[in-house]
Design a protein around this motif. Structure first.
Motif, short mmCIF file in Angstrom:
data_model
loop_
_atom_site.label_atom_id
_atom_site.label_comp_id
_atom_site.label_asym_id
_atom_site.label_seq_id
_atom_site.Cartn_x
_atom_site.Cartn_y
_atom_site.Cartn_z
N THR A 1 13.50 -114.08 17.59
CA THR A 1 13.69 -114.52 15.77
C THR A 1 13.11 -115.98 15.81
O THR A 1 12.19 -116.92 16.19
CB THR A 1 14.97 -116.03 16.19
OG1 THR A 1 14.99 -116.98 16.49
CG2 THR A 1 16.23 -114.91 16.50
N GLY B 1 15.38 -111.61 12.84
CA GLY B 1 15.12 -110.95 14.96
C GLY B 1 15.15 -109.72 14.57
O GLY B 1 14.81 -108.95 13.82
N TRP C 1 21.02 -108.23 12.15
CA TRP C 1 21.35 -107.74 12.98
C TRP C 1 22.37 -106.95 13.86
O TRP C 1 22.73 -107.80 14.47
CB TRP C 1 20.24 -108.09 14.21
CG TRP C 1 19.19 -107.36 15.05
CD1 TRP C 1 18.45 -106.92 14.96
CD2 TRP C 1 19.57 -106.89 16.20
NE1 TRP C 1 18.33 -106.18 16.23
CE2 TRP C 1 19.01 -106.10 17.25
CE3 TRP C 1 21.06 -106.91 16.85
CZ2 TRP C 1 19.50 -105.66 19.02
CZ3 TRP C 1 21.77 -106.98 18.29
CH2 TRP C 1 20.71 -106.19 19.14
N ALA D 1 12.66 -110.04 22.62
CA ALA D 1 13.17 -110.09 20.97
C ALA D 1 12.67 -111.92 20.93
O ALA D 1 12.73 -112.54 21.92
CB ALA D 1 14.99 -111.02 22.06
N LEU E 1 13.33 -113.45 25.85
CA LEU E 1 13.57 -113.60 24.86
C LEU E 1 12.89 -114.97 24.13
O LEU E 1 12.76 -115.49 25.30
CB LEU E 1 14.85 -114.76 25.15
CG LEU E 1 16.03 -113.35 26.01
CD1 LEU E 1 17.32 -113.55 26.43
CD2 LEU E 1 16.90 -111.09 25.14
N ILE F 1 13.42 -117.12 21.22
CA ILE F 1 14.31 -117.25 20.24
C ILE F 1 14.10 -119.03 19.56
O ILE F 1 14.67 -119.82 20.07
CB ILE F 1 15.55 -117.50 21.15
CG1 ILE F 1 16.11 -116.14 21.35
CG2 ILE F 1 17.20 -117.55 19.73
CD1 ILE F 1 16.50 -114.84 20.59
N VAL G 1 14.33 -107.23 17.88
CA VAL G 1 14.39 -106.13 19.41
C VAL G 1 13.58 -104.95 20.31
O VAL G 1 13.85 -104.29 18.62
CB VAL G 1 15.62 -106.51 20.27
CG1 VAL G 1 15.33 -105.64 21.88
CG2 VAL G 1 16.97 -108.10 20.02
N ALA H 1 13.64 -108.14 30.20
CA ALA H 1 14.40 -109.36 28.76
C ALA H 1 13.18 -110.32 29.07
O ALA H 1 14.31 -111.36 29.27
CB ALA H 1 15.68 -108.40 28.08
N TYR I 1 11.89 -105.37 27.19
CA TYR I 1 12.45 -105.85 25.95
C TYR I 1 11.85 -106.95 25.51
O TYR I 1 11.85 -108.48 26.59
CB TYR I 1 13.92 -105.36 25.73
CG TYR I 1 14.57 -103.93 25.78
CD1 TYR I 1 14.72 -103.27 24.36
CD2 TYR I 1 14.70 -103.60 27.34
CE1 TYR I 1 14.78 -101.94 25.42
CE2 TYR I 1 15.64 -102.80 27.49
CZ TYR I 1 15.63 -101.47 25.81
OH TYR I 1 15.95 -100.55 26.02
N VAL J 1 22.79 -110.07 20.79
CA VAL J 1 21.25 -108.98 21.92
C VAL J 1 21.43 -108.93 23.26
O VAL J 1 21.33 -107.81 24.11
CB VAL J 1 19.88 -110.04 21.27
CG1 VAL J 1 18.38 -109.57 22.50
CG2 VAL J 1 19.06 -109.80 20.05
#
Length: 264
Positions: free
Chosen positions: A188, A258, A245, A186, A154, A156, A260, A152, A184, A63
């Motif tokens: 999981t 997961g 992904w 992202a 994240l 995760i 994005v 971005a 963005y 990612v």
């Protein structure tokens, strides 16, 4: 690990930490005996836990590389855990040395170790804060990130440690609301979708182990995870198991979703 001078004196080494257990699964050394004992309990129930952790980490690397290729040069990693090889700043700054990264975790060992590693890195820092408090996190992140340019976000392997009662959807939305179009998200997230009855029994036993740590697990369905991306443009291939992904190698199915998405 127990002898490292920078470990905060407030750390309770007798209670397992999910961040330090994850470090153990990834082969790290920043964990205590209580963390290792709990992690080994999980391994006995689910021998594939280290593979799942590795697949989740591989997703993160893919990612970050993809977003850097799209021109993203600012990242905030919420619930970042203990830094190990292949962290966000290492990946992003390999291709763009000026990329900025903010790590956020409430686990003191994670933050102390991160800041020790980042002492000579002017474009990266770690904050000790709870991702469930977006306003506080965002105030501190302004010291590093330019909120007028895309960022971005994240998250995760962190939101499954946030129960519905703490409004994980509202927290994710508040972070994205702070950043402009072109940012963005992202994520999981652990799931029990697709498990056999035997696997569900094992998963319940794993969740029981985590109830004795600093964070219990709240698994969610595919529809639940999709909801985190409401109003956003989800990149192909959508919300899928992390090993599916944009894979660069073959792995067995992992029970972690997961995805994005781009803020329009």
């Amino acid at each position: 690990m127990e002898e490292l001078k920078w470990v905060p004196s407030t750390v309770d080494v007798t209670r397992p930490s999910v961040a330090r257990m994850y470090d153990y699964y990834l082969g790290g050394s920043h964990n205590f005996e209580a963390d290792r004992a709990a992690a080994k309990q999980v391994e006995q129930i689910f021998p594939g836990i280290a593979q799942s952790a590795g697949a989740n980490r591989s997703f993160l690397r893919r990612v970050v590389r993809h977003l850097v290729a799209l021109g993203v040069d600012q990242f905030i990693d919420l619930g970042s855990g203990i830094p190990t090889v292949g962290n966000v700043h290492e990946i992003a700054q390999q291709d763009n040395p000026s990329a900025r990264v903010v790590y956020v975790d409430f686990e003191p060992v994670a933050v102390a170790h991160a800041n020790a590693l980042l002492a000579d890195n002017p474009n990266a820092t770690a904050l000790q804060a709870d991702l469930r408090m977006p306003a506080k996190v965002l105030r501190s992140a302004r010291d590093v990130l330019d909120f007028d340019r895309p960022v971005a976000v994240l998250i995760i392997a962190a939101l499954h440690f946030v129960p519905d009662s703490d409004d994980p959807y509202g927290a994710a939305a508040e972070y994205m609301a702070a950043f402009p179009s072109g940012s963005y998200l992202a994520i999981t997230h652990a799931t029990h979708d697709g498990l056999t009855p035997q696997e569900k029994t094992e998963a319940a036993q794993v969740m029981a182990v985590y109830r004795n740590t600093d964070n219990a697990i709240s698994v969610r369905t595919h529809a639940d995870v999709v909801r985190f991306f409401d109003g956003m443009e989800v990149l192909e291939p959508g919300v899928v198991p992390v090993n599916e992904w944009r894979p660069d190698s073959y792995e067995d199915r992992i029970s972690i979703y997961g995805a994005v998405a781009r803020k329009p």
